[in-house]
Scaffold this active site. Structure first.
Site, PDB file in Angstrom:
ATOM      1  N   TYR A 185       0.806  -1.218   0.000  1.00  0.00           N
ATOM      2  CA  TYR A 185       0.000   0.000   0.000  1.00  0.00           C
ATOM      3  C   TYR A 185       0.843   1.274   0.000  1.00  0.00           C
ATOM      4  O   TYR A 185       0.647   2.150   0.838  1.00  0.00           O
ATOM      5  CB  TYR A 185      -0.960   0.024   1.196  1.00  0.00           C
ATOM      6  CG  TYR A 185      -1.948  -1.118   1.166  1.00  0.00           C
ATOM      7  CD1 TYR A 185      -3.073  -1.062   0.346  1.00  0.00           C
ATOM      8  CD2 TYR A 185      -1.723  -2.270   1.913  1.00  0.00           C
ATOM      9  CE1 TYR A 185      -3.962  -2.128   0.283  1.00  0.00           C
ATOM     10  CE2 TYR A 185      -2.616  -3.344   1.860  1.00  0.00           C
ATOM     11  CZ  TYR A 185      -3.730  -3.258   1.038  1.00  0.00           C
ATOM     12  OH  TYR A 185      -4.603  -4.305   0.975  1.00  0.00           O
TER      13      TYR A 185
ATOM     14  N   TYR B 128     -12.420  -7.718   6.374  1.00  0.00           N
ATOM     15  CA  TYR B 128     -11.228  -7.830   5.527  1.00  0.00           C
ATOM     16  C   TYR B 128     -10.948  -9.310   5.293  1.00  0.00           C
ATOM     17  O   TYR B 128     -10.853 -10.088   6.249  1.00  0.00           O
ATOM     18  CB  TYR B 128     -10.003  -7.159   6.164  1.00  0.00           C
ATOM     19  CG  TYR B 128      -8.779  -7.320   5.287  1.00  0.00           C
ATOM     20  CD1 TYR B 128      -8.599  -6.500   4.173  1.00  0.00           C
ATOM     21  CD2 TYR B 128      -7.849  -8.321   5.525  1.00  0.00           C
ATOM     22  CE1 TYR B 128      -7.510  -6.676   3.323  1.00  0.00           C
ATOM     23  CE2 TYR B 128      -6.757  -8.508   4.687  1.00  0.00           C
ATOM     24  CZ  TYR B 128      -6.597  -7.684   3.591  1.00  0.00           C
ATOM     25  OH  TYR B 128      -5.527  -7.863   2.750  1.00  0.00           O
TER      26      TYR B 128
ATOM     27  N   ASP C  45     -13.533 -16.854   8.738  1.00  0.00           N
ATOM     28  CA  ASP C  45     -12.175 -16.445   8.382  1.00  0.00           C
ATOM     29  C   ASP C  45     -11.406 -16.183   9.677  1.00  0.00           C
ATOM     30  O   ASP C  45     -11.491 -15.107  10.254  1.00  0.00           O
ATOM     31  CB  ASP C  45     -12.220 -15.204   7.490  1.00  0.00           C
ATOM     32  CG  ASP C  45     -10.828 -14.735   7.068  1.00  0.00           C
ATOM     33  OD1 ASP C  45      -9.836 -15.234   7.638  1.00  0.00           O
ATOM     34  OD2 ASP C  45     -10.747 -13.861   6.192  1.00  0.00           O
TER      35      ASP C  45
ATOM     36  N   LYS D  23      -1.786 -16.645   8.707  1.00  0.00           N
ATOM     37  CA  LYS D  23      -0.986 -15.751   9.542  1.00  0.00           C
ATOM     38  C   LYS D  23      -0.110 -16.445  10.604  1.00  0.00           C
ATOM     39  O   LYS D  23       1.034 -16.730  10.326  1.00  0.00           O
ATOM     40  CB  LYS D  23      -1.886 -14.671  10.141  1.00  0.00           C
ATOM     41  CG  LYS D  23      -2.298 -13.665   9.057  1.00  0.00           C
ATOM     42  CD  LYS D  23      -2.742 -12.330   9.598  1.00  0.00           C
ATOM     43  CE  LYS D  23      -2.729 -11.261   8.532  1.00  0.00           C
ATOM     44  NZ  LYS D  23      -4.042 -10.899   7.985  1.00  0.00           N
TER      45      LYS D  23
END
Ligand SMILES: *Cc1c(COP(=O)(O)O)cnc(C)c1O
Length: 426
Positions: A21, A148, A249, A278
């Protein structure tokens, strides 16, 4: 002199290396890290700073961990990689066994993949293939705002439309259904009307919806919101009533971060499909998994395709699986429960002080997650420098300044994170 020769070429980095980003026109400064150990990042200029981010939720046991290092070293001398089509190996079998044991009982089949976003893609494809096999056309997913789920296309299509700038990809990105995100906070009294928009959207699109996808209890990168467990419980009930699949998720929340091994446990529910990533390898390398029930797996494979249509090149990478096994073994020893509980207790003592600052709109915490929400977005360059000068690594986004430290962080180190926030946000 040696130092100069070995120094990271920051000019090249600015001119050629794309960071997450960031703009090529106006790249933000980057801090060169030389090594990392425990909760500390060693900067090239000699400073040692405390990592409050666990490298984006992943390094739960800290950096340079002897058991994880050992697992990687032992595996690399046997084989780093071998294809997973038609071949299997001990690290993958051990890992899938552990995942089946640790996750809710109905989840029995494990699909290994490369990253969180790919695990989400896999989960959405599973749901679509499930309905296809049952002879139904169900092209929509239902989710909630401020979610997200990753940066690849299908994952992005169920991520908050404003945060992920759906407008840029109009006509190319599938359009799914977004219900209002829960307003009821984790430990508030539950208000039944918090679920009504979700319920209404589910009922009015019932026959088009393949699955609901949701981050259980904590919405991460979409707003660091921590919501009421009964919301999740209602989502499960509504999915059951309508025969719609539920995808949890757990990529950010899984492996102890919220104080439970998986955040679904706060609501006592089990999803039909679960994504993990993760922290799976303790932050050593990229690996993810999508788990599902025997019913979903068998239905998918009983359809026209006769199999699940996915198979990444590096699927089941032995090196990543070996490290993941070592990381899950550390979790299975159970120390994390006390560590996360202690972090939560300390956040409860130290964050309210920050909540009194004029710039601060809200503070909230759960498990090893502490969030400070501001009224105005931060000045990234300035605040990043201030944090580093104060000896900590905290990377805010927008109005959110948050920490999710490695579970092994000591009380005085955690205090340095919160006092750096207090000092910097004054
Ligand atoms: C980070 C994240 C993803 C994407 O994972 P990557 O490994 O970055 O692709 C998906 N879902 C959630 C909830 C996440 O926090």
């Amino acid at each position: 002199m040696q130092k100069l020769i070995n120094a990271i070429d920051l000019e090249f980095d600015q001119q050629h290396v794309w960071h997450p980003y960031t703009s090529t026109l106006n790249p933000l400064p980057c801090y060169p890290v030389e090594s990392a150990d425990g909760v500390y990042l060693q900067l090239e200029d000699g400073r040692k700073i405390i990592d409050g981010m666990s490298s984006w939720w992943s390094t739960i046991h800290g950096y340079n961990h002897p058991a994880l290092n050992q697992a990687a070293k032992a595996q690399i001398d046997k084989m780093s990689h071998v294809m997973f089509g038609g071949i299997t190996h001990q690290p993958a079998v051990d890992l899938c066994k552990k995942l089946v044991d640790m996750t809710p009982a109905p989840l029995q089949h494990v699909f290994l993949a490369d990253s969180g976003s790919v695990a989400v893609e896999v989960s959405l494809k599973m749901a679509l293939q499930y309905w296809h096999a049952k002879g139904e056309r169900r092209p929509k997913f239902l989710t909630i705002k401020h979610g997200y789920h990753g940066d690849t296309f299908a994952a992005m299509s169920v991520t908050d439309p404003n945060n992920s700038m759906h407008s840029l990809y109009k006509g190319f990105l599938p359009e799914h259904i977004f219900a209002l995100s829960p307003e009821c906070r984790f430990d508030e009294e539950w208000r039944e009307d918090d679920i009504s928009d979700f319920k209404q959207k589910l009922e009015s699109n019932q026959n088009d919806i393949a699955a609901v996808i949701i981050e259980p209890i904590v919405q991460g990168a979409g707003g660091m919101r921590i919501y009421h467990p009964i919301f999740l419980k209602r989502v499960r009930e509504l999915c059951d009533q309508a025969g719609i699949l539920l995808i949890a998720d757990e990529i950010a929340t899984g492996f102890g971060r919220t104080g439970k091994l998986f955040a679904c446990e706060h609501a006592g529910i089990s999803p039909d499909i679960m994504c993990v990533g993760k922290a799976l390898t303790g932050g050593y390398m990229t690996l993810s998994a999508t788990l599902t029930t025997k019913h979903v797996a068998d239905t998918v494979c009983g359809g026209e395709a006769g199999c699940f249509m996915h198979g990444p090149t590096f699927m089941g990478n032995p090196l990543a699986c070996a490290v993941a096994n070592a990381s899950l073994e550390l979790l299975q020893q159970g120390l994390w429960q006390q560590q996360v509980a202690n972090i939560e207790k300390q956040l409860a003592q130290e964050l309210p002080e920050i909540g009194k600052l004029e710039k601060v709109k809200d503070v909230r915490w759960l498990g090893a997650i502490g969030v400070v929400e501001l009224y105005e977005p931060v000045d990234m360059v300035q605040i990043q420098k201030d944090f580093v000068d104060n000896g900590v690594w905290i990377r805010p986004f927008g109005t959110l300044v948050y920490i999710m430290p490695p579970f092994i962080i000591k009380p005085q180190e955690l205090s340095r994170l919160t006092s750096a926030m207090l000092l910097t946000l004054q």
